[in-house]
Design an enzyme around this catalytic site. Structure first.
Site, mmCIF file in Angstrom:
data_model
loop_
_atom_site.group_PDB
_atom_site.id
_atom_site.type_symbol
_atom_site.label_atom_id
_atom_site.label_comp_id
_atom_site.label_asym_id
_atom_site.label_seq_id
_atom_site.Cartn_x
_atom_site.Cartn_y
_atom_site.Cartn_z
ATOM 1 N N ALA B 75 0.820 -1.209 0.000
ATOM 2 C CA ALA B 75 0.000 0.000 0.000
ATOM 3 C C ALA B 75 0.856 1.263 0.000
ATOM 4 C CB ALA B 75 -0.948 -0.005 1.195
ATOM 5 N N ASN B 155 -6.134 3.185 10.351
ATOM 6 C CA ASN B 155 -5.393 2.064 10.916
ATOM 7 C C ASN B 155 -5.340 2.083 12.441
ATOM 8 O OD1 ASN B 155 -3.812 4.314 9.737
ATOM 9 N ND2 ASN B 155 -2.167 3.476 10.977
ATOM 10 N N CYS B 328 5.860 6.734 24.069
ATOM 11 C CA CYS B 328 6.969 5.873 24.438
ATOM 12 C C CYS B 328 7.198 4.747 23.449
ATOM 13 C CB CYS B 328 6.742 5.310 25.830
ATOM 14 S SG CYS B 328 7.034 6.555 27.079
HETATM 15 C C1 PLP Z 1 -3.814 2.812 6.152
HETATM 16 C C2 PLP Z 1 -2.519 2.214 5.709
HETATM 17 N N1 PLP Z 1 -1.931 2.643 4.583
HETATM 18 C C3 PLP Z 1 -0.781 2.126 4.149
HETATM 19 C C4 PLP Z 1 -0.125 1.128 4.834
HETATM 20 C C5 PLP Z 1 1.173 0.593 4.317
HETATM 21 O O1 PLP Z 1 0.971 -0.651 3.715
HETATM 22 P P1 PLP Z 1 2.196 -1.553 3.273
HETATM 23 O O2 PLP Z 1 2.781 -2.098 4.525
HETATM 24 O O3 PLP Z 1 1.580 -2.619 2.421
HETATM 25 O O4 PLP Z 1 3.148 -0.703 2.514
HETATM 26 C C6 PLP Z 1 -0.702 0.658 6.026
HETATM 27 C C7 PLP Z 1 -0.046 -0.394 6.830
HETATM 28 O O5 PLP Z 1 0.880 -0.175 7.569
HETATM 29 C C8 PLP Z 1 -1.911 1.209 6.461
HETATM 30 O O6 PLP Z 1 -2.483 0.801 7.603
#
Ligand code: PLP
Lengths: 126, 404
Positions: B75, B155, B328
């Site tokens: 991503a 996330n 932290c």
């Molecule tokens: C919302 C979001 N975008 C992008 C990423 C990055 O994805 P990737 O680890 O496949 O590069 C993450 C994961 O860490 C994510 O939660």
């Protein structure tokens, strides 16, 4: 993050947790840090007529290293004179607990706490 | 029950056994190891066939045309390709981009890079529930706005943005709309036939596929153009060069296929587990849910235990893998920018824990974490000077703290 055995020991079995009477003339209280920064330490010392720290208590809001730093400090200051306690350096605490660089500020806070407690005690003797 | 227990499915997931098995068949001499771009022999043809099937599975989960799927390394790369790709291609139309403060760093840092290149970026605030106010979004649009990027599911707090409505506003204003769907695929219905979304980023390792694998959805009608960020052999219609990683692609395809099949049942199961977790905690004093509890994926619970610092709590939960918004846990000493953006005071951000549940979470594990949490929060509050003060009726905001 991996913690040293000493940090884990103090965190799991903190020494001298508690609270003393703020208002008592023979008690010095040091409260340092801020909730917004993620750590607050309250260190209290009870000082005898001979200027020796008879007892120490703490409570700490903070990460494991902050809890361990203050717990260790209470052990160290007991039986010391105020002058000796004043000499405790954050680097001694950081070394004893093997704190990683990002956690050194916890030991700095502990040093600030004992200095603040001594100052509070001294101001009460007026 | 096996310890430690994994409650960090939003960070990453284990690869599903069924996925791993398919992947393993694409590596060795007796497997499909060929280069999908080799046109002159069956080794290549077979690999191409598997990659095509995987493309169909990924497209099927989001109801898209397989030709709209571009393979990437994850991503992060998809976000980079989408945002830089649009910005560089359409820069003559305008140089303004809109995004949101709670986005993943893969979006925020890409936008920062574009600012260094002379683009202007608006970082929108969210409301206290973590969701975007559509009027504020509309107000941020300008004549020179070319792109908006809004994540589907956050996330950290798991809240679901109304991308249908945001996309509609983008359509009306001829602004290209990118959505980071890394945390939503397989958890929320995504129908590209009806959603007004032009570009959408996906990751395999958030839904039981392999790490280092992702895809970018690029709409064909109306067509969206991108400037490639990776140049070379012209793979993926010139948008992303590099030999296709057959085993990774097959893994992502299988993961997406399973997600389509099992999503409805899995969501119901996860919601029941999440409710069980929250019901086991919510009668405690001074416990807060961060982000909207309704507009949220089933597997996420982000909560703050006031007067207990998050990292110390994680240390107490050493038999469990969770994450915290506490400073932290990072080198920066700043608490979570997402919790800050929803207006949580720093002390509550420091006191937050994120539990993310997934395919292998059991009721027994939930009950275990509830009893551990109740016991350890009490222990740490007994250690906390802030708890003493709260119990003594002192307003912590009225205290002059010696900041450091
Ligand atoms: C919302 C979001 N975008 C992008 C990423 C990055 O994805 P990737 O680890 O496949 O590069 C993450 C994961 O860490 C994510 O939660």
């Amino acid at each position: 993050m991996a913690y040293s055995d000493k940090v884990i020991d103090h965190y799991e079995n903190p020494r001298n947790v508690g609270q003393m009477d703020d208002a008592a003339k023979n008690v010095g209280t040091g409260m340092v840090g801020a909730p917004a920064c993620g750590d607050v330490m309250r260190l209290q010392i009870e000082v005898g007529d001979d200027g020796v720290i008879k007892d120490a208590k703490f409570k700490t809001y903070g990460c494991g290293s902050a809890i361990a730093s203050s717990s260790l400090l209470t052990e160290w200051v007991k039986g010391k004179t105020l002058e000796e306690a004043q000499q405790i350096k954050n680097t001694d605490i950081a070394e004893e607990l093997a704190l990683p660089p990002v956690k050194v500020h916890c030991s700095v806070l502990a040093e600030d706490a004992i200095k603040a407690a001594i100052e509070d005690f001294s101001s009460k003797q007026g | 029950m096996k310890l430690p227990i994994y409650f960090d499915y939003s960070a990453t997931t284990p690869v599903d056994e069924r996925v791993a098995e398919k992947m393993c068949r694409c590596l060795t001499l007796d497997g499909v190891f060929g280069n999908p771009a080799s046109r002159s022999h069956p080794f290549g043809w077979e690999a191409e066939k598997l990659a095509d099937e995987a493309r169909q599975h990924v497209a099927a989960l989001i109801n898209a045309d397989p030709r709209e799927i571009v393979w990437t390394s994850g991503a992060t790369e998809s976000d980079n390709l989408a945002i830089k790709g649009v910005a560089h291609f359409y820069h003559k139309r305008g140089k303004h981009i809109i995004t949101v403060k709670t986005e993943h760093k893969a979006v925020l840092d890409t936008c920062r890079q574009l600012e260094r290149e002379g683009y202007e970026v608006t970082y929108l605030d969210v409301e206290s529930n973590g969701l975007l106010d559509l009027d504020k979004f509309r107000d941020a649009l300008r004549d020179d706005t070319i792109l908006a990027s809004v994540m589907h599911v956050n996330n950290e707090i798991g809240v679901i943005q109304d991308i249908a409505a945001i996309g509609q506003i983008c359509r009306e204003n001829k602004v290209i709309f990118h959505v980071d769907g890394a945390q939503s695929a397989g958890k929320v219905e995504i129908d590209m036939q009806s959603l007004p979304v032009d570009l959408m980023s996906f990751s395999a390792h958030k839904i039981y596929g392999p790490k280092g694998m992702g895809a970018l959805y690029v709409r064909r009608k109306p067509r969206v153009r991108l400037e490639a960020q990776m140049h070379g052999g012209g793979h993926e219609r010139g948008l992303r060069s590099g030999t296709l990683a057959t085993h990774q692609i097959v893994g992502m395809g299988e993961a997406f296929r399973i997600a389509k099949e099992e999503m409805a049942a899995e969501n119901a199961r996860l919601l029941a587990l999440r409710n069980r977790l929250w019901n086991g905690l919510k009668d405690m004093e001074e416990v807060y849910v961060n982000g909207d509890l309704e507009q949220r994926i089933a597997g996420n619970l982000n909560i703050s235990f006031n007067f207990v610092e998050g990292e110390s709590l994680m240390m107490a939960l050493k038999d469990m893998a969770v994450s915290s918004g506490s400073a932290c846990t990072s080198a920066s000493l700043e608490p979570s920018y997402v919790l800050r953006a929803i207006g949580r005071p720093d002390e509550l951000a420091h006191s937050s824990l994120r539990f993310t549940l997934g395919r292998y979470t059991t009721e027994e594990e939930i009950d275990f974490v509830i009893s551990k949490l109740r016991e350890q929060v009490k222990r740490l509050r007994d250690l906390s000077p802030l708890w003493d003060m709260y119990k003594a009726g002192i307003d912590l905001n009225s205290v002059q703290w010696a900041a450091h």
